[in-house]
Design an enzyme around this catalytic site. Structure first.
Site, short mmCIF file in Angstrom:
data_model
loop_
_atom_site.label_atom_id
_atom_site.label_comp_id
_atom_site.label_asym_id
_atom_site.label_seq_id
_atom_site.Cartn_x
_atom_site.Cartn_y
_atom_site.Cartn_z
NE ARG A 29 -5.70 -0.90 0.03
CZ ARG A 29 -5.67 -0.34 -1.18
NH1 ARG A 29 -4.89 0.68 -1.42
NH2 ARG A 29 -6.41 -0.83 -2.14
NE ARG A 33 -0.42 4.51 -3.65
CZ ARG A 33 -1.42 4.34 -4.51
NH1 ARG A 33 -1.22 4.54 -5.79
NH2 ARG A 33 -2.60 3.99 -4.10
CG ASP A 79 -3.61 -6.17 -3.64
OD1 ASP A 79 -3.63 -4.96 -3.31
OD2 ASP A 79 -4.48 -6.69 -4.38
CE1 TYR A 154 -10.11 -4.28 -8.64
CE2 TYR A 154 -11.09 -5.60 -6.88
CZ TYR A 154 -10.70 -4.37 -7.39
OH TYR A 154 -10.91 -3.23 -6.65
O1 CP3 Z 1 -3.83 -2.20 4.73
C1 CP3 Z 1 -2.61 -2.42 4.57
O2 CP3 Z 1 -1.73 -1.64 4.91
C2 CP3 Z 1 -2.22 -3.76 3.99
C3 CP3 Z 1 -2.08 -3.82 2.58
C4 CP3 Z 1 -3.24 -3.86 1.61
C5 CP3 Z 1 -3.07 -3.45 0.27
N1 CP3 Z 1 -4.20 -3.75 -0.42
C6 CP3 Z 1 -1.87 -2.83 -0.27
C7 CP3 Z 1 -1.94 -2.04 -1.51
C8 CP3 Z 1 -4.54 -4.37 1.74
C9 CP3 Z 1 -5.26 -4.88 2.98
C10 CP3 Z 1 -5.12 -4.29 0.44
C11 CP3 Z 1 -6.49 -4.76 0.15
C12 CP3 Z 1 -7.07 -4.52 -1.18
N2 CP3 Z 1 -6.45 -4.56 -2.41
C13 CP3 Z 1 -8.45 -4.28 -1.41
C14 CP3 Z 1 -9.52 -4.26 -0.35
C15 CP3 Z 1 -9.49 -3.00 0.43
C16 CP3 Z 1 -9.95 -1.78 -0.31
O3 CP3 Z 1 -9.17 -0.83 -0.34
O4 CP3 Z 1 -11.08 -1.77 -0.81
C17 CP3 Z 1 -8.63 -4.11 -2.79
C18 CP3 Z 1 -9.95 -3.82 -3.51
C19 CP3 Z 1 -7.36 -4.31 -3.42
C20 CP3 Z 1 -7.03 -4.28 -4.86
C21 CP3 Z 1 -6.14 -3.14 -5.17
N3 CP3 Z 1 -4.80 -3.08 -4.84
C22 CP3 Z 1 -6.47 -1.94 -5.84
C23 CP3 Z 1 -7.83 -1.59 -6.37
C24 CP3 Z 1 -5.30 -1.18 -5.91
C25 CP3 Z 1 -5.13 0.13 -6.64
C26 CP3 Z 1 -5.62 1.27 -5.87
C27 CP3 Z 1 -4.48 1.97 -5.25
O5 CP3 Z 1 -4.62 2.38 -4.08
O6 CP3 Z 1 -3.47 2.17 -5.94
C28 CP3 Z 1 -4.28 -1.89 -5.23
C29 CP3 Z 1 -2.89 -1.46 -5.02
C30 CP3 Z 1 -2.37 -1.43 -3.62
N4 CP3 Z 1 -2.60 -2.37 -2.68
C31 CP3 Z 1 -1.52 -0.43 -3.08
C32 CP3 Z 1 -1.24 -0.82 -1.76
C33 CP3 Z 1 -0.35 -0.11 -0.77
C34 CP3 Z 1 -0.97 0.77 -3.83
C35 CP3 Z 1 -0.02 0.31 -4.88
C36 CP3 Z 1 1.35 0.99 -4.86
O7 CP3 Z 1 2.00 1.05 -3.83
O8 CP3 Z 1 1.73 1.42 -5.94
#
Ligand code: CP3
Length: 347
Positions: A29, A33, A79, A154
Site C-alpha cells: 500500500r 493517503r 484494488d 467482500y
Molecule cells: O499497495 C499499493 O500501493 C497498491 C494499491 C492497493 C490498494 N489496495 C489501493 C487502495 C492494493 C495492493 C490494494 C489491495 C487491497 N484492497 C487489499 C489487500 C491488501 C490489504 O490491505 O489487506 C484489500 C483487502 C483491499 C480492499 C480494500 N480497498 C479495502 C478494505 C479498502 C478500505 C480500507 C482503506 O484503507 O481505506 C480499500 C481502499 C483502498 N485501496 C485505498 C487504497 C489506496 C484507500 C482508498 C482511498 O484512497 O480513499
C-alpha cells in the site's frame, strides 16, 4: 552473498532466490493517503474507482512513492475488488467505511458474467504498460490480485469485517456453490495476472489478507486449493514469473501454503516469530514483516524493528517490507528513516 550492481531489478532477483544485503525494500500500500501528493491526485480523479480506472492518474500515484523514497519495487495502483467489479458486481468505496458491494446469494453464483472481463480491465493493463515505460530500469514492477477467498469475503458479505463470520457461515452452509465461486475467481484471476505480465509486470503478488480466520480444513479448501488452481493456470502461460503469496495470519500453515500452492515467495505478517521465519526462508524467499505500527510510532520502536529483521533474516533471500499495508496516519519522515536504515545495513 550477492554483489550489488545497479540496473538490476533486485526485488526480482531476490524473488528468484538470490540473497542481497542490504535487502531491497518496498511497502504494501505504498501509494496511499499518508502521502499528500496522493491525496491531491485522488481529489482530482473524483472517486477512488475513477482513480483506479484512469491510466494516467493511476500511473502517477504509483510513481509517487518511487520518486519520494526510491523503493526497489513499484506495485500497480488498483484494488483487489476490480475483479468482482469486472464480473458485473456493483462496487463503491464509502468514506470511513471502505468497499461496499451488494451481498451475493447462493443462487447468483452461477450467473457471474465473464464476457466483458478483460475489456473492463483494459485501463489496468494500460496502466501497467505505461508504468514499465516510465519506471527506472532497476525498479521491479509488481502486478497483483486478491486471492479467491479474500475477494469472496467482500462479495458475500458486501463489506469488510474483522472475522468474516458471514462468509464462513455461507461457505459451511453452501459448500458446493462456494467452491464454484472460488474456482471461478481463481480462473479469472490467473488470466488477469497473465495479462498484467504481458503488459509489463515482472512478478505478481496474491493478497490473501483474510487467510487467518479459518480452521485448518477450511484453510485447506478455501485458501490453499483455489490459490493452487490459480498458480497452476498462471504458470501454464508464465512458468518463470515469480509469485508472492501473502496469506496474512496463516501462522503454522505458512509452510504448507507455499508447498501446496507453489507460490515462489511468502509474504509474512508481523506475528510470525523469527525462528519460524528463518525456517520458512530456508525453503525460499520471504518478504516482510515490520509491524506497520512501529512505522507510525517511529523512533526506537522503528529502529529496533528494522534491526531485528535485518539481523534475523538478512543472511537469506529477503525482500524487506511491512507485515501489512502502510496506514494513513504514518509520518512520511518515518518512512524515510526506515528506508535509510534498511539501506545502511546496520544491524
Ligand atoms: O499497495 C499499493 O500501493 C497498491 C494499491 C492497493 C490498494 N489496495 C489501493 C487502495 C492494493 C495492493 C490494494 C489491495 C487491497 N484492497 C487489499 C489487500 C491488501 C490489504 O490491505 O489487506 C484489500 C483487502 C483491499 C480492499 C480494500 N480497498 C479495502 C478494505 C479498502 C478500505 C480500507 C482503506 O484503507 O481505506 C480499500 C481502499 C483502498 N485501496 C485505498 C487504497 C489506496 C484507500 C482508498 C482511498 O484512497 O480513499
Amino acid at each position: 552473498m550477492g554483489v550489488l550492481v545497479t540496473e538490476e531489478r533486485l526485488v526480482l532477483e531476490v524473488l528468484k532466490g538470490r540473497t542481497v544485503f542490504p535487502p531491497p525494500v518496498w511497502m504494501m500500500r505504498q501509494a496511499g493517503r499518508y502521502l499528500p501528493e496522493y491525496r491531491a491526485t485522488r481529489e482530482r480523479a473524483g472517486s477512488f474507482l475513477d482513480l483506479c480506472y484512469n491510466p494516467e492518474l493511476a500511473c502517477e500515484v504509483t510513481l509517487q512513492p518511487i520518486r519520494r523514497f526510491g523503493f526497489d519495487a513499484s506495485i500497480l495502483f488498483s484494488d483487489i475488488l476490480v475483479v468482482p467489479h469486472a464480473l458485473g458486481r456493483d462496487l463503491r468505496f464509502e468514506e470511513g467505511v471502505g468497499p461496499v458491494m451488494t451481498p451475493m446469494d447462493a443462487s447468483e453464483i452461477g450467473s457471474l458474467d465473464t464476457d466483458g472481463f478483460h475489456e473492463h480491465l483494459k485501463p489496468v493493463y494500460e496502466t501497467v504498460g505505461m508504468l514499465r515505460r516510465k519506471l527506472p530500469a532497476e525498479t521491479t514492477l509488481l502486478g497483483f490480485c486478491g486471492a479467491p477467498w479474500t475477494v469472496a469475503t467482500y462479495m458475500i458479505a458486501g463489506r469488510g469485517s474483522p472475522d468474516q463470520a458471514v462468509t464462513r457461515q455461507f461457505g459451511f452452509r453452501h459448500g458446493e456453490v462456494f467452491a464454484e465461486l472460488l474456482n471461478r475467481l481463481a480462473d479469472v484471476s490467473a488470466d488477469y495476472l497473465s495479462r498484467q505480465v504481458e503488459a509489463g509486470a515482472d512478478a505478481v503478488q496474491i493478497f490473501d489478507s483474510w487467510a487467518g480466520v479459518l480452521d485448518e480444513a477450511a484453510f485447506e479448501r478455501w485458501c490453499v486449493e483455489p490459490v493452487m488452481r490459480l498458480v497452476r493456470r498462471f504458470r501454464e502461460r508464465h512458468p518463470d514469473v515469480p509469485v508472492i503469496g501473502f496469506p496474512r495470519g496463516a501462522g503454522m500453515l505458512f509452510g504448507r501454503y507455499r508447498q501446496k500452492t507453489g507460490v515462489t515467495a511468502l509474504g509474512l505478517d508481523w506475528s510470525v516469530p523469527y525462528s519460524q521465519a528463518r525456517e520458512l526462508q530456508a525453503e525460499g524467499t520471504v518478504q516482510g514483516n515490520l509491524d506497520p505500527m512501529r512505522l507510525v510510532a517511529g523512533g526506537r520502536a522503528l529502529k529496533e524493528g528494522v534491526e531485528t529483521i535485518l539481523r534475523t533474516l538478512g543472511d537469506g533471500p529477503l525482500v524487506f517490507n511491512l507485515g501489512h499495508g502502510v496506514t494513513p496516519d504514518t509520518p512520511v519522515e518515518n518512512v524515510e528513516a526506515m528506508v535509510r536504515q534498511v539501506r545502511s545495513g546496520n544491524r
